[in-house]
Enzyme design. Structure first.
Site, PDB file in Angstrom:
ATOM      1  N   CYS A  84       0.835  -1.206   0.000  1.00  0.00           N
ATOM      2  CA  CYS A  84       0.000   0.000   0.000  1.00  0.00           C
ATOM      3  C   CYS A  84       0.867   1.252   0.000  1.00  0.00           C
ATOM      4  O   CYS A  84       1.623   1.483  -0.936  1.00  0.00           O
ATOM      5  CB  CYS A  84      -0.998  -0.038   1.162  1.00  0.00           C
ATOM      6  SG  CYS A  84      -2.286   1.227   1.029  1.00  0.00           S
ATOM      7  N   HIS A 194      -3.834  -4.552  -0.525  1.00  0.00           N
ATOM      8  CA  HIS A 194      -3.554  -5.113   0.802  1.00  0.00           C
ATOM      9  C   HIS A 194      -3.611  -6.636   0.709  1.00  0.00           C
ATOM     10  O   HIS A 194      -4.701  -7.220   0.817  1.00  0.00           O
ATOM     11  CB  HIS A 194      -4.592  -4.620   1.815  1.00  0.00           C
ATOM     12  CG  HIS A 194      -4.436  -3.195   2.197  1.00  0.00           C
ATOM     13  ND1 HIS A 194      -3.598  -2.783   3.203  1.00  0.00           N
ATOM     14  CD2 HIS A 194      -5.001  -2.074   1.681  1.00  0.00           C
ATOM     15  CE1 HIS A 194      -3.655  -1.475   3.320  1.00  0.00           C
ATOM     16  NE2 HIS A 194      -4.496  -1.012   2.404  1.00  0.00           N
ATOM     17  N   GLU A 196      -2.855  -8.754   2.868  1.00  0.00           N
ATOM     18  CA  GLU A 196      -3.341  -9.324   4.134  1.00  0.00           C
ATOM     19  C   GLU A 196      -4.860  -9.313   4.227  1.00  0.00           C
ATOM     20  O   GLU A 196      -5.436  -9.970   5.093  1.00  0.00           O
ATOM     21  CB  GLU A 196      -2.728  -8.564   5.319  1.00  0.00           C
ATOM     22  CG  GLU A 196      -3.320  -7.202   5.617  1.00  0.00           C
ATOM     23  CD  GLU A 196      -2.831  -6.070   4.727  1.00  0.00           C
ATOM     24  OE1 GLU A 196      -3.181  -4.910   4.986  1.00  0.00           O
ATOM     25  OE2 GLU A 196      -2.086  -6.349   3.753  1.00  0.00           O
TER      26      GLU A 196
END
Length: 214
Positions: A84, A194, A196
């Site tokens: 990011c 992202h 994650e």
């Protein structure tokens, strides 16, 4: 601090716990630490550079914590993953706050142009770009292993990188305009989304990073 450690850099911006949890899930016994200590980052085998928030705040906090030089050195010398704003900070300069980045990659960080943010049916697209979108793999890379070309990842951002060198572009996404969503060079891979928060594709990318030997 053992040589197998993966250091997630903590400069006070963003929810680092979710990044740590996702990497720890695929790290297969390797030590994963979240740290603001430059010595810990310098000693780590590989480094993750995440972040959320505004570019000026991120650069200020990075400087205030004495982490600027160790981030640049890690980007030169060991497996390095930017996430990011950790991608955007690697570039020369951002339109967000008119602030300089780290200059690891040449090129600006630009805001999505309001007058060109139209969808396929001419509908007006909102900024920030938020939600799931496809990432086209511009060129092969070990971190794409096991991930379908065009797989969907989760994005939240209003700015995008515009590299000077097209050879560093590893991924591209469309949102009103085509934009660079991943870059790669030598030991560095950085992505705007992202991972994650990106379900199977994101975890696969993180797993690939844990095992990557540039």
């Amino acid at each position: 601090m053992g040589a197998a450690t993966i250091a997630v850099i903590d400069y006070g911006m963003g929810n680092l716990r979710s990044v740590w949890q996702a990497i720890a899930k695929v790290a297969e016994g390797r030590d994963v630490v979240v740290s603001a200590d430059p010595a810990v980052v310098a000693a780590a085998e590989r480094v993750v550079f995440p972040g959320q928030g505004a570019m000026p705040d991120c650069m200020r906090e990075l400087e205030a914590r004495g982490l600027r030089d160790v981030v640049i050195e890690a980007a030169r010398s060991k497996p390095f993953l930017g996430i990011c704003i950790g991608l955007q900070m690697l570039f020369d300069h951002s339109e967000e706050g008119d602030v300089d980045g780290l200059g690891v990659f040449a090129g600006p960080v630009r805001r999505f142009p309001a007058d060109r943010m139209k969808g396929p049916a001419g509908e007006k697209l909102k900024v920030p770009h938020m939600g799931w979108n496809e990432v086209a793999q511009v060129r092969p890379h070990p971190l794409w292993s096991g991930i379908d070309d065009g797989a969907r990842f989760y994005f939240v951002h209003s700015y995008y990188v515009d590299p000077v060198d097209p050879a560093c572009v590893a991924g591209q996404t469309g949102y009103g305009i085509p934009f660079t969503s991943a870059v790669a060079r030598d030991n560095i891979f950085a992505i705007q989304c992202h991972p994650e928060k990106s379900a199977h594709a994101g975890l696969t990318l993180l797993s690939n990073f844990v095992r990557w030997q540039p």
